[in-house]
Enzyme design. Structure first.
Site, PDB file in Angstrom:
ATOM      1  N   SER A   1       0.831  -1.204   0.000  1.00 48.42           N
ATOM      2  CA  SER A   1       0.000   0.000   0.000  1.00 48.42           C
ATOM      3  C   SER A   1       0.861   1.248   0.000  1.00 48.42           C
ATOM      4  O   SER A   1       0.594   2.214  -0.731  1.00 48.42           O
ATOM      5  CB  SER A   1      -0.933   0.005   1.215  1.00 48.42           C
ATOM      6  N   ALA A  12      -4.689  -0.684  -2.671  1.00 46.87           N
ATOM      7  CA  ALA A  12      -3.980  -0.148  -1.510  1.00 46.87           C
ATOM      8  C   ALA A  12      -4.972   0.181  -0.406  1.00 46.87           C
ATOM      9  O   ALA A  12      -6.054   0.722  -0.658  1.00 46.87           O
ATOM     10  CB  ALA A  12      -3.200   1.104  -1.898  1.00 46.87           C
ATOM     11  N   LYS A  13      -4.592  -0.142   0.814  1.00 48.31           N
ATOM     12  CA  LYS A  13      -5.457   0.145   1.966  1.00 48.31           C
ATOM     13  C   LYS A  13      -5.037   1.510   2.529  1.00 48.31           C
ATOM     14  O   LYS A  13      -4.256   1.607   3.483  1.00 48.31           O
ATOM     15  CB  LYS A  13      -5.316  -0.967   3.003  1.00 48.31           C
ATOM     16  N   LEU A  14      -5.536   2.556   1.901  1.00 47.53           N
ATOM     17  CA  LEU A  14      -5.157   3.926   2.232  1.00 47.53           C
ATOM     18  C   LEU A  14      -6.247   4.594   3.065  1.00 47.53           C
ATOM     19  O   LEU A  14      -7.448   4.438   2.794  1.00 47.53           O
ATOM     20  CB  LEU A  14      -4.924   4.726   0.953  1.00 47.53           C
ATOM     21  N   TYR A  33     -11.116   5.593   2.734  1.00 48.41           N
ATOM     22  CA  TYR A  33     -12.200   5.150   3.605  1.00 48.41           C
ATOM     23  C   TYR A  33     -13.197   6.251   3.948  1.00 48.41           C
ATOM     24  O   TYR A  33     -14.190   5.991   4.632  1.00 48.41           O
ATOM     25  CB  TYR A  33     -11.614   4.484   4.860  1.00 48.41           C
TER      26      TYR A  33
END
Length: 296
Positions: A65, A153-155, A159
């Site tokens: 990420s 990507a866990k950005l 969220y």
């Protein structure tokens, strides 16, 4: 829900300290712009002691990420895993949720970070959705165009989309939101992937407009072990209407059955569904009651 108390210990840039004594700079890029990467990881109390489920996969994704977002990642991942186990011990946690966060130092410009820090914290957290079958609604919000942000990507900034969708769903009396992509195909829930069941098979949206979750990959692995056919493809709302059942999966969610999506009520009883079979297999896997990983 209170996530920490006066005795809670966090890990911050190579040291352990009390959460109440920690601080962050108010001019950080992560605070102002959501320019950060994070992970959600679960630890379980097993007969072999405390176990962080798929720790390496999660820290690999955290690094990935950061790479996709041009955020430096100068840490040794094996060392981070060791420190995370120590963090659980210091906080006397067994069944816990773990949150590593890579955040950026002060910089009010819209360019690469001037420096980065890593935080790891943990707390007691039961199943995110509880143990009930969920009521979902198809959200008016869509998943972002993958050309606007790296969807794999866990950005943190991504969220905001999830918060908006979940809040709107909750206001209307639903437990969770199901989002479509820009072309009207099923994407995912606000913080979980979706599988639907039809004629003894499972289907899940193909990658491209979703976060390809680690729990999603685990479900696919379990399907191989349990001889359940699992198909990745573009899915429509009409596919939902014709489905026999559906469930969500994610590290926080684990495996959660879906009772309905708007006016769609699934015909299969949950305890007779493939989702329930996967739910039991997943629980056995994370608690090491059955070592499917040897087979996988």
């Amino acid at each position: 829900m209170k996530y920490y108390n006066s005795n809670t210990i966090i890990y911050l840039d190579g040291r352990f300290e009390k959460a109440v004594d920690s601080s962050t700079d108010l001019y950080g890029q992560s605070l102002h712009y959501g320019y950060a990467a994070f992970e959600g990881i679960r630890a379980y109390k097993t007969h072999n002691g405390n176990r962080i489920f798929k720790a390496a996969a999660h820290f690999d994704r955290l690094e990935r990420s950061c790479q996709l977002a041009n955020i430096p990642f100068p840490w040794d991942k094996d060392e981070l895993i060791k420190e995370t186990y120590k963090l659980l011990t210091l906080n006397k946690l067994k069944d816990a949720y773990i949150r590593p966060l890579v955040f950026c130092h002060p910089n009010m410009k819209l360019n690469g970070p001037t420096g980065v820090s890593i935080l790891i914290c943990a707390w007691d957290w039961d199943a995110y959705s509880g143990n009930k079958l969920l009521k979902l609604t198809i959200s008016d919000y869509e998943r972002p165009n993958p050309k606007s942000t790296p969807m794999e990507a866990k950005l943190s900034g991504n969220y905001v989309n999830s918060i908006l969708a979940t809040t709107a769903a909750n206001i209307k009396g639903y437990d969770e939101a199901l989002l479509l992509d820009m072309h009207g195909f099923l994407a995912e829930a606000s913080g979980a992937n979706i599988f639907i069941e039809k004629d003894g098979k499972l289907c899940t949206p193909s990658i491209g407009n979703i976060l390809p979750g680690i729990t999603r990959a685990t479900v696919k692995e379990l399907c191989t072990v349990l001889d359940i056919e699992c198909i990745e493809k573009k899915l429509t709302v009409e596919d939902l209407r014709n489905a026999d059942g559906a469930f969500l999966c994610g590290t926080a969610t684990e495996i959660a059955g879906i009772a309905s999506i708007d006016d769609i009520v699934f015909r299969n009883l949950w305890r007779e569904s493939l989702g329930y079979t996967i739910q039991r297999a997943y629980k056995n896997l994370v608690l090491e009651k059955v070592n499917y990983e040897v087979i996988i």
